[in-house]
Design a protein around this motif. Structure first.
Motif, short mmCIF file in Angstrom:
data_model
loop_
_atom_site.label_atom_id
_atom_site.label_comp_id
_atom_site.label_asym_id
_atom_site.label_seq_id
_atom_site.Cartn_x
_atom_site.Cartn_y
_atom_site.Cartn_z
N CYS A 92 -1.14 5.84 -5.04
CA CYS A 92 -0.39 6.49 -4.28
C CYS A 92 -0.91 7.90 -3.84
O CYS A 92 -1.48 8.57 -4.95
CB CYS A 92 1.06 6.63 -4.70
SG CYS A 92 2.00 5.14 -4.73
N LEU A 143 -3.40 4.26 8.47
CA LEU A 143 -2.84 3.66 7.73
C LEU A 143 -3.69 2.11 7.77
O LEU A 143 -3.48 1.37 8.42
CB LEU A 143 -1.48 3.52 8.38
CG LEU A 143 -0.53 2.85 7.30
CD1 LEU A 143 -0.39 3.62 6.06
CD2 LEU A 143 0.89 2.36 7.99
N LYS A 144 -4.03 1.94 6.63
CA LYS A 144 -4.96 0.58 6.66
C LYS A 144 -4.14 -0.63 6.07
O LYS A 144 -3.21 -0.34 6.05
CB LYS A 144 -6.20 0.75 5.49
CG LYS A 144 -7.02 2.05 5.49
CD LYS A 144 -7.95 2.15 4.22
CE LYS A 144 -8.89 3.47 4.55
NZ LYS A 144 -9.85 3.49 3.44
N GLU A 199 -1.35 -0.92 3.51
CA GLU A 199 -0.85 0.27 2.85
C GLU A 199 0.60 0.55 3.45
O GLU A 199 0.99 -0.11 4.58
CB GLU A 199 -1.75 1.37 3.33
CG GLU A 199 -3.07 1.30 2.81
CD GLU A 199 -4.02 2.44 3.21
OE1 GLU A 199 -4.68 2.75 2.42
OE2 GLU A 199 -3.56 3.22 4.11
N THR A 200 1.47 1.28 2.62
CA THR A 200 2.61 1.52 2.93
C THR A 200 3.12 2.86 3.29
O THR A 200 2.42 3.74 2.45
CB THR A 200 3.73 0.91 1.70
OG1 THR A 200 3.50 -0.21 1.55
CG2 THR A 200 5.05 1.29 2.10
N ARG A 221 4.97 -0.74 6.02
CA ARG A 221 3.74 -1.44 5.60
C ARG A 221 3.14 -1.87 6.64
O ARG A 221 3.71 -3.19 7.26
CB ARG A 221 4.26 -2.55 4.39
CG ARG A 221 3.06 -3.20 3.66
CD ARG A 221 3.10 -3.87 2.57
NE ARG A 221 3.66 -3.14 1.51
CZ ARG A 221 4.50 -3.58 0.41
NH1 ARG A 221 4.60 -4.69 0.54
NH2 ARG A 221 4.66 -2.70 -0.33
N VAL A 225 1.72 7.97 0.75
CA VAL A 225 1.33 6.33 1.41
C VAL A 225 0.74 5.86 0.08
O VAL A 225 0.36 6.33 -0.92
CB VAL A 225 -0.33 6.70 2.18
CG1 VAL A 225 -0.92 5.20 2.06
CG2 VAL A 225 0.43 7.10 3.34
N ARG A 226 1.27 4.31 -0.03
CA ARG A 226 0.76 3.70 -1.09
C ARG A 226 -0.22 2.75 -0.64
O ARG A 226 -0.07 1.77 0.31
CB ARG A 226 1.88 2.77 -1.73
CG ARG A 226 1.52 2.02 -2.93
CD ARG A 226 2.59 1.40 -3.97
NE ARG A 226 2.93 0.21 -3.35
CZ ARG A 226 4.07 -0.47 -3.97
NH1 ARG A 226 4.33 -0.28 -5.32
NH2 ARG A 226 4.27 -1.79 -3.61
N ARG A 227 -1.32 2.70 -1.30
CA ARG A 227 -2.54 1.95 -0.91
C ARG A 227 -2.33 0.47 -1.33
O ARG A 227 -1.38 0.13 -2.25
CB ARG A 227 -3.65 2.44 -1.51
CG ARG A 227 -4.16 3.96 -0.99
CD ARG A 227 -5.48 4.36 -1.49
NE ARG A 227 -5.79 5.99 -1.35
CZ ARG A 227 -5.59 6.74 -1.92
NH1 ARG A 227 -4.68 6.62 -3.04
NH2 ARG A 227 -5.82 8.15 -1.47
N ALA A 228 -3.15 -0.39 -0.75
CA ALA A 228 -3.21 -1.95 -1.16
C ALA A 228 -3.31 -2.13 -2.66
O ALA A 228 -2.76 -2.99 -3.07
CB ALA A 228 -4.05 -2.50 -0.39
N ASP A 229 -4.24 -1.12 -3.23
CA ASP A 229 -4.44 -1.36 -4.80
C ASP A 229 -3.26 -0.75 -5.39
O ASP A 229 -3.33 -0.77 -6.87
CB ASP A 229 -5.69 -0.83 -5.03
CG ASP A 229 -5.53 0.58 -4.86
OD1 ASP A 229 -4.63 1.54 -4.65
OD2 ASP A 229 -6.69 1.43 -5.15
N ARG A 237 4.44 4.16 -7.43
CA ARG A 237 3.01 3.41 -7.57
C ARG A 237 3.47 2.24 -8.54
O ARG A 237 2.59 1.28 -8.39
CB ARG A 237 2.20 4.38 -8.49
CG ARG A 237 0.72 4.19 -9.04
CD ARG A 237 0.20 5.17 -9.71
NE ARG A 237 0.93 5.31 -11.16
CZ ARG A 237 0.53 4.48 -11.99
NH1 ARG A 237 -0.24 3.36 -11.84
NH2 ARG A 237 1.42 4.57 -13.43
#
Length: 558
Positions: A457, A489-490, A493-494, A554, A450-454, A522
């Motif tokens: 990873c 999964l916010k 997020e991907t 995403r 998962v890669r977060r919005a910021d 990342r």
């Protein structure tokens, strides 16, 4: 007057008299060597290095370093001579051979050595001398030039045969035609290859530059061209002069006339009694072909025909398998409301290899979506067939409303019942696009990333069961069970799912490869398609040549 019967007067001698044998040898341009057969080291003293044209800093003590300074046939001849002497248990060995000097010239050299054996009769060392033999072999060299030509031609056959044995595709066969250490020694300015396709011959390659005739890429078998003639007659055609070209093939002559070509050899390619195609070689020399050359070329054409037929069959089988594999993958990925997706897939192109990697995006009721990715054991048509069956099985169970763990368990049982003697790894992730609720089931496969919005990873440590097909064996011990890992999964997020072909690299620890993938994600671009391209280009190219599948989803930021 001196008394003739008196003893001779004392003579004043040099301090270093008598000369040391090392000095005597060096002044007479004779070097020494000591070859430790057990350890593999070959010591050459300074005069020996000078005679052999080697600088001390470029010689590493290995016989291979010396062999690289010899023509290929010379090294092979010496190897054979030494092997025979050691096998027969002789006390010594001697040979004349040529070395290639740093300026490219060739020099005759003489080496002779004493073979030392241990108590059990095993050869341990060869101690001997080496010297230049250039002046004493003028007459021998003249005769040896003829032998060298024979050895050169024999070397062509040997090297070409070795290369053809490794060829798996038509392109591999064409690479043999371009190899300077193989057919390049035939001194042809052009090597052409044509394959029979129905009633035509298609020229698929021109092995050397400068003599290709694009107007003749396709010719009929009944046309008045040399390739057509050898296919019709199944006999080689040797053209010995430009006049022969002009008078025998007037339609070809306008294309040959501007070239520096004075002779040619056209050979039928016949494999297992079937006409595969024809090979043409064009030469700048004028004159006929000796019986030895003709026999050599016929032998070469036979080997090329066998290899070409095998490569064509390999490629036909691979293309069929690849078409089947593509047909069993989704033709398009459906749009997912509230999310963006990207996917990439590439099959391994290694001979006939075709794999069982798959991916799928499954729209589900309740604004949910299922993502599956997996890999069937093996690289053949059966793997592709099993892949298609598993993909459709998971799709069907999920579409019926079964939860991820049930769908995975039933797919595992089905694979066992198929009797395919295969197993498969798989990850199934279900995302609720309204709430972001995430349910993950893993069967021996890689964890999702998962890669977060910021941009940060992390790997989701999902509990996993055994690969599909294996777990069914344990049904009688309490049933098939696949634990479900939940999460969220916010927005923004991907989620990344991939097969091991994207990360497994020969000689590289899997943990290190996974960390490299995480770091690439990342620092990668925010655009999903660009990120997918980057992962295949930057990570996939370092993989071990396996199939690769990648699926990205995403969740929209709002």
């Amino acid at each position: 007057m001196a008394d003739p019967g008196a003893p001779p007067a004392a003579v004043s001698l040099p301090d270093d008299w008598p000369a040391h044998p090392e000095l005597s040898l060096a002044l007479n341009r004779v070097g020494s060597f000591d070859w430790d057969l057990a350890g593999g080291l070959l010591h050459l003293n300074a005069p020996a290095l000078q005679i052999l044209g080697l600088r001390p800093e470029e010689y590493d003590g290995s016989p291979r370093s010396l062999a690289r300074r010899m023509p290929l046939f010379e090294a092979a001849r010496l190897k054979s001579l030494l092997a025979r002497a050691l096998k027969e248990g002789t006390a010594g060995v001697a040979a004349y051979f040529r070395i290639v000097r740093p300026d490219g010239s060739r020099q005759w050299t003489r080496a002779q050595g004493h073979i030392a054996y241990d108590g059990a009769g095993r050869p341990r060392r060869i101690i001997g001398l080496v010297r230049s033999a250039e002046h004493e072999l003028a007459e021998v060299a003249a005769r040896s030039d003829l032998d060298e030509a024979r050895r050169r031609l024999t070397g062509v056959v040997e090297r070409t045969t070795v290369l053809l044995a490794r060829a798996e595709t038509v392109e591999d066969v064409l690479d043999v035609l371009r190899d300077e250490e193989a057919l390049g020694h035939l001194k042809a300015v052009s090597v052409m290859l044509g394959v029979v396709e129905g009633g035509r011959i298609r020229t698929i390659a021109e092995g050397r530059s400068g003599s290709y005739v694009p107007e003749l890429q396709y010719t009929r078998i009944d046309a008045p061209f040399p390739m057509s003639e050898v296919v019709r007659t199944q006999r080689p055609r040797f053209i010995t002069s430009r006049e022969d070209f002009r008078s025998s093939y007037p339609l070809l002559w306008p294309h040959v006339e501007p070239l520096s070509v004075r002779s040619g050899a056209y050979l039928p390619l016949i494999a297992q009694g079937r006409m595969i195609g024809a090979m043409g070689l064009l030469y700048p020399r004028h004159g006929g072909f000796s019986a030895e050359e003709r026999n050599l070329l016929v032998a070469l054409s036979s080997g090329i025909a066998q290899s070409l037929q095998r490569a064509i069959l390999y490629e036909q089988e691979h293309d069929l398998s690849e078409d089947l594999q593509r047909a069993m993958l989704p033709r398009h990925v459906p749009e997912v409301p509230g999310a963006r997706t990207a996917f990439r897939y590439r099959s391994a192109r290694t001979g006939r290899s075709v794999g069982g990697d798959w991916y799928d995006v499954l729209p589900l009721p309740g604004n949910r979506v299922g993502l599956t990715i997996g890999d069937v054991q093996g690289h053949d048509t059966d793997a592709a067939v099993v892949m298609g069956q598993l993909r459709m099985t998971l799709w069907a169970y999920a579409a019926e409303g079964h939860p991820p763990d049930t769908a995975m368990a039933r797919a595992s049982a089905l694979l066992r019942e198929l009797g395919a003697d295969r197993f498969a790894t798989c990850t199934y992730a279900e995302v609720n696009m309204s709430t972001g609720g995430l349910r993950i089931v893993r069967a021996g496969h890689l964890n999702p990333l998962v890669r977060r919005a910021d941009g940060s990873c992390h790997w989701i440590e999902a509990s996993g069961g055994l690969p599909l097909g294996l777990s069914a064996e344990f049904a009688e011990l309490g049933g098939i069970s696949y634990p479900v890992t939940t999460g969220v999964l916010k927005p923004g997020e991907t989620l990344l799912l991939c097969t091991d072909g994207l990360v497994e690299q020969p000689g590289i620890d899997l943990g290190e490869s996974l960390e490299g993938l995480r770091e690439t994600v990342r620092t990668g671009p925010a655009d999903l398609e660009a990120l997918a391209d980057l992962l295949f280009a930057a990570v996939g190219e370092r993989s071990g040549g396996d199939d690769m599948a990648l699926l990205l989803l995403r969740r929209d930021g709002d």
